[in-house]
Enzyme design. Structure first.
Site, PDB file in Angstrom:
ATOM      1  CE  LYS A 114      -3.045  -0.185   3.166  1.00 12.08           C
ATOM      2  NZ  LYS A 114      -4.026  -0.090   4.267  1.00 12.08           N
ATOM      3  CE  LYS A 126      -2.517  -1.331  11.074  1.00  7.08           C
ATOM      4  NZ  LYS A 126      -3.164  -0.459  10.084  1.00  7.08           N
ATOM      5  CG  ASP A 166      -6.029  -0.040  12.066  1.00  3.25           C
ATOM      6  OD1 ASP A 166      -5.941   0.138  10.846  1.00  3.25           O
ATOM      7  OD2 ASP A 166      -6.594  -1.042  12.545  1.00  3.25           O
ATOM      8  CB  THR A 210      -8.976   6.052   5.428  1.00  2.00           C
ATOM      9  OG1 THR A 210      -7.755   6.359   6.075  1.00  2.00           O
ATOM     10  CG2 THR A 210      -8.967   4.601   4.972  1.00  2.00           C
ATOM     11  CB  SER A 377      -0.087   9.288   7.541  1.00  2.00           C
ATOM     12  OG  SER A 377      -1.111   9.067   8.485  1.00  2.00           O
TER      13      SER A 377
HETATM   14  P1  NDP Z   1     -12.656   2.564  13.993  1.00  2.00           P
HETATM   15  O1  NDP Z   1     -12.219   1.974  15.266  1.00  2.00           O
HETATM   16  O2  NDP Z   1     -12.800   4.037  13.890  1.00  2.00           O
HETATM   17  O3  NDP Z   1     -14.028   1.917  13.500  1.00  2.00           O
HETATM   18  C1  NDP Z   1     -14.147   0.542  13.280  1.00  2.00           C
HETATM   19  C2  NDP Z   1     -15.606   0.260  13.022  1.00  2.00           C
HETATM   20  O4  NDP Z   1     -15.749  -1.077  12.582  1.00  2.00           O
HETATM   21  C3  NDP Z   1     -16.456   0.397  14.266  1.00  2.00           C
HETATM   22  O5  NDP Z   1     -17.737   0.805  13.908  1.00  2.00           O
HETATM   23  C4  NDP Z   1     -16.448  -1.017  14.820  1.00  2.00           C
HETATM   24  O6  NDP Z   1     -17.579  -1.321  15.632  1.00  2.00           O
HETATM   25  C5  NDP Z   1     -16.506  -1.826  13.546  1.00  2.00           C
HETATM   26  N1  NDP Z   1     -15.862  -3.106  13.788  1.00  2.00           N
HETATM   27  C6  NDP Z   1     -14.569  -3.338  14.109  1.00  2.00           C
HETATM   28  N2  NDP Z   1     -14.342  -4.640  14.294  1.00  2.00           N
HETATM   29  C7  NDP Z   1     -15.546  -5.232  14.102  1.00  2.00           C
HETATM   30  C8  NDP Z   1     -15.972  -6.570  14.141  1.00  2.00           C
HETATM   31  N3  NDP Z   1     -15.106  -7.562  14.437  1.00  2.00           N
HETATM   32  N4  NDP Z   1     -17.266  -6.822  13.862  1.00  2.00           N
HETATM   33  C9  NDP Z   1     -18.126  -5.818  13.547  1.00  2.00           C
HETATM   34  N5  NDP Z   1     -17.784  -4.539  13.513  1.00  2.00           N
HETATM   35  C10 NDP Z   1     -16.509  -4.255  13.777  1.00  2.00           C
HETATM   36  O7  NDP Z   1     -11.590   2.030  12.895  1.00  2.00           O
HETATM   37  P2  NDP Z   1     -11.284   2.610  11.468  1.00  2.00           P
HETATM   38  O8  NDP Z   1     -12.502   3.172  10.854  1.00  2.00           O
HETATM   39  O9  NDP Z   1     -10.074   3.473  11.579  1.00  2.00           O
HETATM   40  O10 NDP Z   1     -10.812   1.301  10.688  1.00  2.00           O
HETATM   41  C11 NDP Z   1     -11.726   0.477   9.966  1.00  2.00           C
HETATM   42  C12 NDP Z   1     -10.974  -0.369   8.972  1.00  2.00           C
HETATM   43  O11 NDP Z   1     -10.246   0.467   8.064  1.00  2.00           O
HETATM   44  C13 NDP Z   1      -9.917  -1.316   9.556  1.00  2.00           C
HETATM   45  O12 NDP Z   1      -9.840  -2.479   8.774  1.00  2.00           O
HETATM   46  C14 NDP Z   1      -8.626  -0.538   9.393  1.00  2.00           C
HETATM   47  O13 NDP Z   1      -7.479  -1.367   9.388  1.00  2.00           O
HETATM   48  C15 NDP Z   1      -8.872   0.106   8.045  1.00  2.00           C
HETATM   49  N6  NDP Z   1      -8.060   1.283   7.743  1.00  2.00           N
HETATM   50  C16 NDP Z   1      -8.090   2.372   8.552  1.00  2.00           C
HETATM   51  C17 NDP Z   1      -7.334   3.485   8.223  1.00  2.00           C
HETATM   52  C18 NDP Z   1      -7.436   4.756   9.004  1.00  2.00           C
HETATM   53  O14 NDP Z   1      -6.879   5.757   8.551  1.00  2.00           O
HETATM   54  N7  NDP Z   1      -8.121   4.805  10.131  1.00  2.00           N
HETATM   55  C19 NDP Z   1      -6.422   3.480   7.082  1.00  2.00           C
HETATM   56  C20 NDP Z   1      -6.536   2.300   6.243  1.00  2.00           C
HETATM   57  C21 NDP Z   1      -7.310   1.238   6.596  1.00  2.00           C
HETATM   58  P3  NDP Z   1     -17.421  -1.464  17.217  1.00  2.00           P
HETATM   59  O15 NDP Z   1     -17.137  -0.068  17.698  1.00  2.00           O
HETATM   60  O16 NDP Z   1     -18.717  -2.012  17.679  1.00  2.00           O
HETATM   61  O17 NDP Z   1     -16.255  -2.386  17.458  1.00  2.00           O
END
Ligand code: NDP
Length: 445
Positions: A114, A126, A166, A210, A377
């Site tokens: 990436k 990571k 993350d 993102t 970033s």
């Molecule tokens: P957040 O913690 O802000 O949000 C994650 C969301 O996904 C929450 O609503 C959470 O719900 C839900 N979630 C997480 N795990 C589960 C699960 N096992 N089952 C159901 N719902 C789940 O994280 P991000 O938005 O930052 O990240 C989301 C994804 O994006 C990840 O895969 C991350 O690696 C990827 N990503 C993030 C980046 C970033 O800049 N933040 C960059 C690139 C990729 P709940 O609160 O109930 O757990």
């Protein structure tokens, strides 16, 4: 899979027992590299594959902390410094109870390719912990972050390793970790972490990046067919940082996002998501998706099944790995979905990816489609190094340009290796060759 590639994969499985997500991520990349190795056998001869699947350094540590009741807890911390050929290790920190070495390793591995696709001179890494911030007070989260950083600080630095957020790590956590780093080092190294607050070295657009990038990638894929997001019904999973800003950008481009979710269920809002309310519930109140439904007439909460049961034109999985399996993919296809752009890392299982590719729909894999976060970033690091700050429009224009370049690199690589329109092969081949060429230039190190 070709023999030479298969052997490397078998070695990865034998050496990293039980780390199933890491095996999955490696398999996906190696599978794509067959045509690359066939055309450029020197990559195999130089053991580039064997070298790239082995992290340069893996750090695992104890994180002791005390809760508000005086109870001592011990979590496990990780930082995988995977590949520094292109620049300092770069990649987020995840705080979630499911975190283990295999999950951090898969995320670090994906990050190598990436980051290479962004062409910004950043290596792959990571980290994270099995700490669960849900239900913890601010003071507990602060004490955890301070303990975590007390160990991590000795391994990172603006030219060495630059973590970000993350799952479970947002502005609050980055703030507590930055404060502790500064105290330990007696040095205001703004460039040691990204995702910082705007008043202390953060970049405009980092919060949005993102999610915005994922939607921009979908828009670029659609443009190859002479289409756009205008008027499309969009399905989003997750309700965190990535999901919220994917919804925002989709709305700006004239689409109608109608779903989001968290681990308690998913919400369908046929009238279109009320973004202001969603931000209030999730960003301000740190509430659950049910709190949105209570205040939004017409929206419904579904606690069984999956968000992918809802028919829509575009799917943006923005929650977590393996959240969209083969059955869900077939349901989406039956519902008329023609575009999938991954905001999360590896949200689609191999069976789902196969179903999408067989159906010939537009499928943007996470390592390309969600690269806007790490790209911004890197823009934050650039502003920190220059002690300057760009306005929103400048930062967003740079993000838009980078996402367009990533899209075009994937398209070009897919064509070069004989599979036009295959963004999985395109992203893996373009990312791999950029890193591998530099590893060759650096010698056997
Ligand atoms: P957040 O913690 O802000 O949000 C994650 C969301 O996904 C929450 O609503 C959470 O719900 C839900 N979630 C997480 N795990 C589960 C699960 N096992 N089952 C159901 N719902 C789940 O994280 P991000 O938005 O930052 O990240 C989301 C994804 O994006 C990840 O895969 C991350 O690696 C990827 N990503 C993030 C980046 C970033 O800049 N933040 C960059 C690139 C990729 P709940 O609160 O109930 O757990």
């Amino acid at each position: 899979m070709q023999d030479v590639v298969e052997k490397v994969y078998e070695q990865v499985v034998a050496r990293n027992r039980g780390e199933v997500e890491f095996h999955q991520a490696v398999h996906e990349v190696l599978e794509s590299l067959g045509p690359v190795i066939a055309k450029h056998p020197h990559y195999a001869e130089g053991a580039l594959l064997e070298r790239i699947v082995e992290p340069e350094r893996q750090i695992m540590f104890r994180v002791p902390w005390v809760d508000d009741a005086g109870q001592v807890h011990v979590n496990r911390g990780f930082r995988i410094e995977f590949n520094s050929a292109l620049g300092p290790y770069k990649g987020g920190l995840r705080f979630h109870p499911s975190v283990n070495a295999g999950i951090i390793k898969f995320l670090g591995f994906e990050q190598i390719f990436k980051n290479a696709l962004t062409a910004q001179g950043i290596g792959g890494g990571k980290g994270g912990s099995d700490f669960d911030p849900h239900g913890r007070s601010d003071a507990e989260v602060m004490r955890f972050c301070q303990s975590f950083m007390t160990e991590l600080a000795r391994h990172i630095g603006p030219s060495t390793d630059v973590p970000a957020g993350d799952i479970g790590v947002g502005g609050r956590e980055i703030g507590y970790m930055f404060g502790q780093y500064k105290r330990l080092r007696n040095s205001y190294d703004a460039g040691v972490l990204t995702g910082k607050g705007l008043a202390w070295g953060g970049s405009l657009v980092r919060t949005e990046a993102t999610g915005y990038g994922t939607v921009l990638f979908a828009q670029s894929m659609l443009a190859t067919k002479g289409e756009s997001l205008e008027g499309k019904k969009v399905l989003v999973s997750g309700a965190g940082n990535v999901a919220i800003y994917a919804i925002e950008k989709a709305q700006q481009l004239g689409a109608t996002p109608i779903t989001f979710s968290d681990s308690s269920g998913y919400v369908v809002d046929e009238a279109g998501v009320d973004l202001e309310l969603l931000k209030q519930v999730k960003e301000v109140e740190r509430g659950r998706v049910a709190d949105y439904v209570e205040r939004r007439p017409g929206a419904r909460l579904v606690t069984g099944g999956s968000v992918w049961d809802v028919p829509g034109d575009v799917a943006l999985p923005c929650a977590t790995q393996n959240e969209l399996d083969g059955d869900a993919a077939n349901t989406l296809l039956r519902g008329g979905c023609g575009v999938v752009s991954e905001g999360a890392n590896m949200p689609s299982t191999p069976e789902a990816v196969e179903a999408f590719q067989k159906a010939g729909i537009l499928f943007g894999p996470g390592k390309a489609a969600n690269a806007g976060g790490v790209a911004t970033s890197a823009l934050e690091m650039e502003q920190n190094a220059g002690r300057t700050r760009w306005d929103f429009a400048t930062a967003e224009a740079k993000l838009t340009g980078i996402m367009a370049d990533i899209h075009d690199s994937c398209v070009a690589a897919a064509e070069e290796y004989g599979r036009p329109g295959d963004y999985v092969l395109g992203a893996n081949a373009a990312g791999f060759t950029r890193v591998a060429d530099v590893m060759i230039a650096h010698g056997i190190v």
